[in-house]
Motif scaffolding. Structure first.
Motif, PDB file in Angstrom:
ATOM      1  N   SER A  95       0.840  -1.200   0.000  1.00 44.11           N
ATOM      2  CA  SER A  95       0.000   0.000   0.000  1.00 44.11           C
ATOM      3  C   SER A  95       0.874   1.248   0.000  1.00 44.11           C
ATOM      4  N   SER A 154      -4.672   4.894   1.992  1.00 41.29           N
ATOM      5  CA  SER A 154      -5.417   4.229   3.060  1.00 41.29           C
ATOM      6  C   SER A 154      -4.572   3.874   4.277  1.00 41.29           C
ATOM      7  N   THR A 155      -3.282   4.220   4.255  1.00 39.57           N
ATOM      8  CA  THR A 155      -2.395   3.910   5.381  1.00 39.57           C
ATOM      9  C   THR A 155      -1.544   5.125   5.716  1.00 39.57           C
ATOM     10  N   ASP A 209      -6.004   3.044   8.095  1.00 34.58           N
ATOM     11  CA  ASP A 209      -5.008   2.357   8.916  1.00 34.58           C
ATOM     12  C   ASP A 209      -3.970   3.369   9.376  1.00 34.58           C
ATOM     13  N   LYS A 229      -2.537  -4.206   5.135  1.00 35.40           N
ATOM     14  CA  LYS A 229      -3.754  -4.776   4.550  1.00 35.40           C
ATOM     15  C   LYS A 229      -3.504  -6.194   4.031  1.00 35.40           C
ATOM     16  N   ARG A 235      -3.163  -8.603   6.942  1.00 34.15           N
ATOM     17  CA  ARG A 235      -4.426  -8.863   7.635  1.00 34.15           C
ATOM     18  C   ARG A 235      -5.253  -9.908   6.898  1.00 34.15           C
ATOM     19  N   LYS A 236      -5.410  -9.728   5.604  1.00 34.03           N
ATOM     20  CA  LYS A 236      -6.231 -10.696   4.872  1.00 34.03           C
ATOM     21  C   LYS A 236      -5.506 -12.021   4.667  1.00 34.03           C
ATOM     22  N   ASP A 285     -10.961  -3.882   2.776  1.00 37.61           N
ATOM     23  CA  ASP A 285     -10.163  -5.084   2.578  1.00 37.61           C
ATOM     24  C   ASP A 285     -10.957  -6.095   1.771  1.00 37.61           C
TER      25      ASP A 285
END
Length: 1006
Positions: free
Chosen positions: A104, A172-173, A206, A233, A236-237, A575
């Motif tokens: 990311s 997003s981070t 995030d 991300k 996490r997934k 996500d």
């Protein structure tokens, strides 16, 4: 912890790579009576079955296939599986390969007020990785001084403004990095406040707070936080998919993810801090290879004293190299370690990763030159490789064309031109040999443990390897290592002594960490403290310290009830449920080396010295050499060389060519005015509160205006040691002035009044100007003597945060030539060159350093077992205790003959080294004392360690160097001898005297 007894218990180890997923089942051996040992060790563990299959694009299917197969083959009851331990290279692969699919973009918000500009975010990232990650950077109000005062309060409106910009860029981070944030003890620390505002303004964002990732050391902590944020991300997934995969198989046991240090981390914690798992693949492979090769056994046939054991784990996408120390553990990296070419401060095994694997693409250019990797087909090997019927030429195709046919490979050869096979085989061999050389620390014989499914691509004899071993289960060594991973207990908190002694606090912390390890599932009697650091919180009235302690031990073979119902990791907004396995893409053109300077032709490099003008024009190689030398001459102090080096590189690239230049003192005219410049304060501050927009040049310009002159003719470093030896290079270039190859100390010392021209009464230090990044500029017009200047400067420094720039009254040529240490930059250059050449030749750095510094002597080698620090009057005061290596504990060829512990004392810089009798019956034996130089180096890298970088278990060498003759007089010893530091000892030489070092101008300017 409540445990469930069972006659036979099983642990499943899984390694999920970019190409293959491996699984094994491990079981505790039973004794003759059918019971298991109550004190299990690795000797009790038996590998029952193994399986290797393709990593599927969705990850889940591949894990399920592998686990199902090994459970069926070993006839394992699922209720008796106590854990699934997963190691994965997914995260490190994505970083090493700058994988745009799985990384990311990151916004970096620095809470630093006017500071923190000298090294911008991403400055030392490989260009390919920076292009992928660098989304947005900004400097905000915030940050702390070292004493807890705020640099500036967090401005909520400012945070909201940047949040809007981050939202517009669809980032997003966010990584939030505050100056001295690890020491922030407020109810709501600054980083946490900014995180709260950002999450309110951008729901689902995030936010990584750097204080959760690393310790004091701004650049290294920020880098680690950026890498952690970039992979968040994806991690996490990925981990959620791991959990779902084992749940669908009916396994009710907990999932653990292996960490860099060979221990396991609970799944949810791993999803929050995936950077802690980045190098676990190589660690698992090495520990697994050691286990299946039998090296861990007492009856092992391998002589760890006369040979080096290096592991090469060749997967489908990358190859990882690690080395075994004679203690039986992976060799640890130095105080700092690089991940994907990025400098961090994590404690982890020393690993070299290259883009070479079974799926690496084999290509030739228009001139017929063959390249292998770093681009890889990854998990698509069996679809795309020619030997499986595809159209892409890979390293596996080359192996099959040579005649390698093993399980899982087709029995027919692909159609590959013979010249391509030969060229690719030679290229693969050369890449392996180069990486093995990188891991070597001496010329001792190398035993290579070759593991990993891609290891079949090694088809030729390796010139630098005595013996190459593929042990049993070599294809799944990484899964074996995951299954036998250890558990740990970690303590990281603020301690208030409340009258307790240092020893009492250490004992209490060790016991707490050990207890936590047992609570986390370690076997009784197996736990050892691996890391211990006490960081004093400056200027607090209760003597509080930040304590960081880690203990590790063997994992119990027992079923934990509390872990049975752990839910899967939750996904954040945005996500996706699917995971794409990381592999290298076609657009990746740059693959960063960990040590780019080492890839250059250093043997034939010569500095550019203009014979006509007497100017030495500085190159990027010169900067690297000088920085290493300044670190050695810093004797533990002088400030962070690394940030000054990066700043110098930035200036070298951005300023006009030939602007950064050094001159010999002899080329000065008699009426030259040379400004003496330095940063004054605590080295620990310079490593954290980075400078702003070059306060040194601002101080020098202000000095010129006060003196009523157009400007100075040159500048000179007040001390050659540490960052003060490096910083004048960039500042002089900014002012378009040369820097004189001289300094006033020949090393680093903690006080301004220890400059030799002042010691001998040959110059006045005033007028002097002090400046900080806030715009505070103080002019000290006149003082009664240099001691008063030191007192005033120190007072101003404390007020302004314990680190300020200072420019002092210009010195004339005759004073420099008679009362300064000439050739300081040359000395640093030759020291740095010797260190780099030793690294490049894979030679021991210690003898190389001793050869280049006249009179240098190795005093001691050992490992750090205790560090004590406190702050007095703005200085870091402390001791470090070293103990000698055990016979089976060290792979370094230069060792101490004395078995007594060595105690180093320091005040910013090291000032004494003495052997102590452990029993206390005999008087300590002084080995070296100020003003002679004492420097401490990391034995594996040869890099000098600052006093604030000393930590528990580091393996170091202690070297003495003779002081300049100007320090050996009555005046010199009064200013810098033992009594100047409050010692009762008289000065005594360690046995060597100063001799003039070589000069770059003399050697290369003829």
């Amino acid at each position: 912890m409540t445990v469930i007894s069972a006659k036979r218990l099983y642990r499943i180890g899984v390694d999920v790579g970019g190409t293959n997923t491996d699984a094994i089942v491990a079981c505790r051996r039973e004794l003759a009576n059918g019971l298991a040992s109550t004190q299990p060790s690795s000797d009790d563990i038996e590998i029952l079955s193994s399986f290797k299959c393709q990593t599927t694009p969705d990850v889940t299917t591949g894990i399920q296939n592998a686990i199902q197969r090994v459970i069926a083959d070993a006839n394992v009851p699922t209720d008796n599986v106590i854990s699934v331990n997963v190691g994965t290279t997914h995260f490190i692969n994505a970083v090493v390969q700058a994988d745009r699919n799985n990384l990311s973009r990151v916004a970096v918000l620095r809470l630093c007020g006017p500071f923190g500009r000298e090294v911008p975010p991403f400055a030392d990232f490989p260009s390919s990785l920076r292009q992928v990650l660098d989304g947005y950077t900004a400097y905000l109000d915030g940050g702390l001084e070292i004493d807890g005062r705020t640099i500036r309060q967090v401005n909520e409106d400012e945070v909201i403004t940047h949040a809007e910009e981050i939202r517009k860029r669809a980032i997003s981070t966010v990584v939030v990095v505050g100056v001295f944030s690890p020491l922030d003890t407020a109810d709501e620390p600054q980083e946490e406040k900014v995180r709260r505002i950002l999450q309110r303004e951008i729901p689902g964002i995030d936010v990584v707070c750097s204080r959760d990732i690393g310790r004091v050391g701004f650049v290294e902590r920020e880098n680690a936080a950026i890498l952690n944020g970039s992979i968040l991300k994806f991690a996490r997934k990925t981990i959620r998919n791991f959990q779902l995969a084992i749940a669908e198989l009916g396994l009710r046991c907990p999932l653990y993810v292996t960490q860099n240090d060979g221990t396991i981390l609970e799944a949810a914690a791993a999803a929050r801090t995936p950077i802690k798992t980045f190098s676990s693949g190589a660690t698992n492979s090495l520990t697994g290879a050691i286990f299946v090769a039998g090296i861990h056994r007492q009856d092992s046939p391998f002589d760890l004293q006369s040979s080096q054991i290096i592991m090469a784990d060749i997967g489908g996408t990358t190859s990882d190299f690690a080395a075994l120390s004679p203690s039986g553990f992976p060799r640890q990296a130095s105080a700092t370690a690089k991940i994907g070419g990025v400098r961090t401060a994590f404690s982890m095994p020393e690993v070299v990763s290259i883009g070479l694997g079974g799926g690496s693409l084999v290509e030739s250019d228009e001139e017929g030159r063959i390249s292998v990797g770093p681009i890889s087909v990854g998990h698509r090997l069996q679809d795309e490789a020619r030997c499986f019927g595809g159209s892409t030429l890979t390293a596996t195709d080359v192996a099959t064309a040579v005649g390698i046919h093993e399980d899982g490979l087709p029995s027919w050869n692909p159609d590959v031109a013979p010249e391509v096979v030969r060229g690719a085989s030679k290229r693969i061999t050369a890449m392996l040999e180069k990486s093995i050389d990188t891991m070597k620390t001496s010329d001792a014989d190398v035993i290579l443990l070759l593991v990993g499914g891609g290891s079949i691509i090694q088809t030729e004899q390796l010139r630098n390897v005595k013996k190459c071993i593929r042990p049993p289960f070599y294809k799944v060594a990484n899964a074996v290592g995951a299954a036998i991973a250890k558990v740990s207990g970690e303590v990281d908190r603020i301690i208030i002594p409340n009258g307790r002694s240092h020893d009492e606090i250490v004992k209490e912390l060790k016991a707490e960490a050990v207890s936590l390890a047992y609570r986390n599932g370690a076997v009784e009697g197996s736990v050892k403290v691996m890391e211990l650091d006490l960081i004093p919180l400056q200027y607090v009235t209760n003597n509080a310290v930040r304590a960081v302690v880690k203990a590790t031990g063997e994992m119990q073979w027992a079923l934990c009830k509390e872990s049975l119902n752990n839910g899967p990791v939750r996904l954040a907004n945005g996500d996706s449920d699917t995971v794409k396995c990381p592999h290298i893409h076609k657009e990746l053109k740059h693959y960063a080396s960990d040590e780019p300077i080492l890839s250059r032709d250093l043997e034939n490099y010569t500095p550019e010295v203009n014979k006509a003008t007497g100017e030495w024009f500085v190159s990027d190689i010169d900067l690297e050499f000088i920085a290493e030398g300044c670190g050695i001459l810093g004797t533990g102090g002088g400030g962070s060389v690394y940030s000054a080096l990066i700043h110098s590189h930035e200036m070298l690239r951005s300023l006009p060519e030939k602007r950064m230049r050094i001159i010999d003192a002899s080329s000065l005219s008699p009426d030259s005015k040379v400004a003496m410049i330095a940063c004054v304060g605590a080295p620990s501050v310079s490593n954290e509160r980075l400078m702003g927009d070059d306060e040194l040049s601002e101080a020098t310009h202000t000095l010129s205006r006060f003196l009523g002159i157009d400007g100075c003719d040159a500048v000179m470093a007040a001390e050659i040691g540490g960052s003060n030896g490096m910083r004048p290079l960039a500042s002089a270039a900014i002012m378009d002035l040369p820097i004189v190859d001289a300094d006033t100390m020949g090393r680093a010392f903690p006080k301004v009044d220890m400059a030799l021209p002042y010691v001998y009464g040959q110059a006045s230090p005033t007028p002097a100007v002090l400046s900080d990044a806030r715009g505070n500029v103080q002019i000290i017009a006149s003082v009664e003597d240099s001691h008063r200047l030191e007192s005033i400067a120190r007072t101003v420094s404390v007020e302004l945060g314990l680190y300020v720039a200072m420019s002092m009254a210009p010195l004339p040529k005759n004073t420099i030539e008679q009362y300064c240490c000439l050739g300081g930059l040359s000395t640093a250059w030759f020291i740095g060159r010797a260190i780099f050449m030793a690294r490049k030749r894979k030679e021991d750095v210690v003898p190389a350093l001793l050869d280049v510094v006249p009179g240098a002597k190795l005093l001691y080698t050992g490992k750090v077992i205790d560090v004590r620090r406190e702050i007095k009057g703005g200085w870091t005061i402390g001791t470090a205790t070293l103990e000698p290596f055990n016979d089976e504990d060290e792979d370094h060829e230069v060792q101490s003959s004395d078995t007594r512990p060595l105690v180093l004392s320091y005040q910013n810089e090291f000032f004494s080294a003495q052997l102590r009798d452990p029993s206390g019956r005999e008087e300590p034996e002084m080995l070296c004392i100020t003003p002679d130089l004492i420097t401490v180096i990391d034995l594996h890298t040869g890099t000098a360690l600052a006093t604030h970088e000393l930590r528990y278990s580091l393996r170091v060498g202690v070297i003495a160097m003779p002081a300049h003759p100007l320090w050996m007089t009555k005046a010199g010893l009064k200013a810098a001898g033992p009594k100047a530091f409050g010692l009762y000892n008289e000065y005594q030489s360690y046995g060597e005297t100063w001799r003039e070092p070589p000069s770059v101008f003399t050697m290369y300017g003829k």
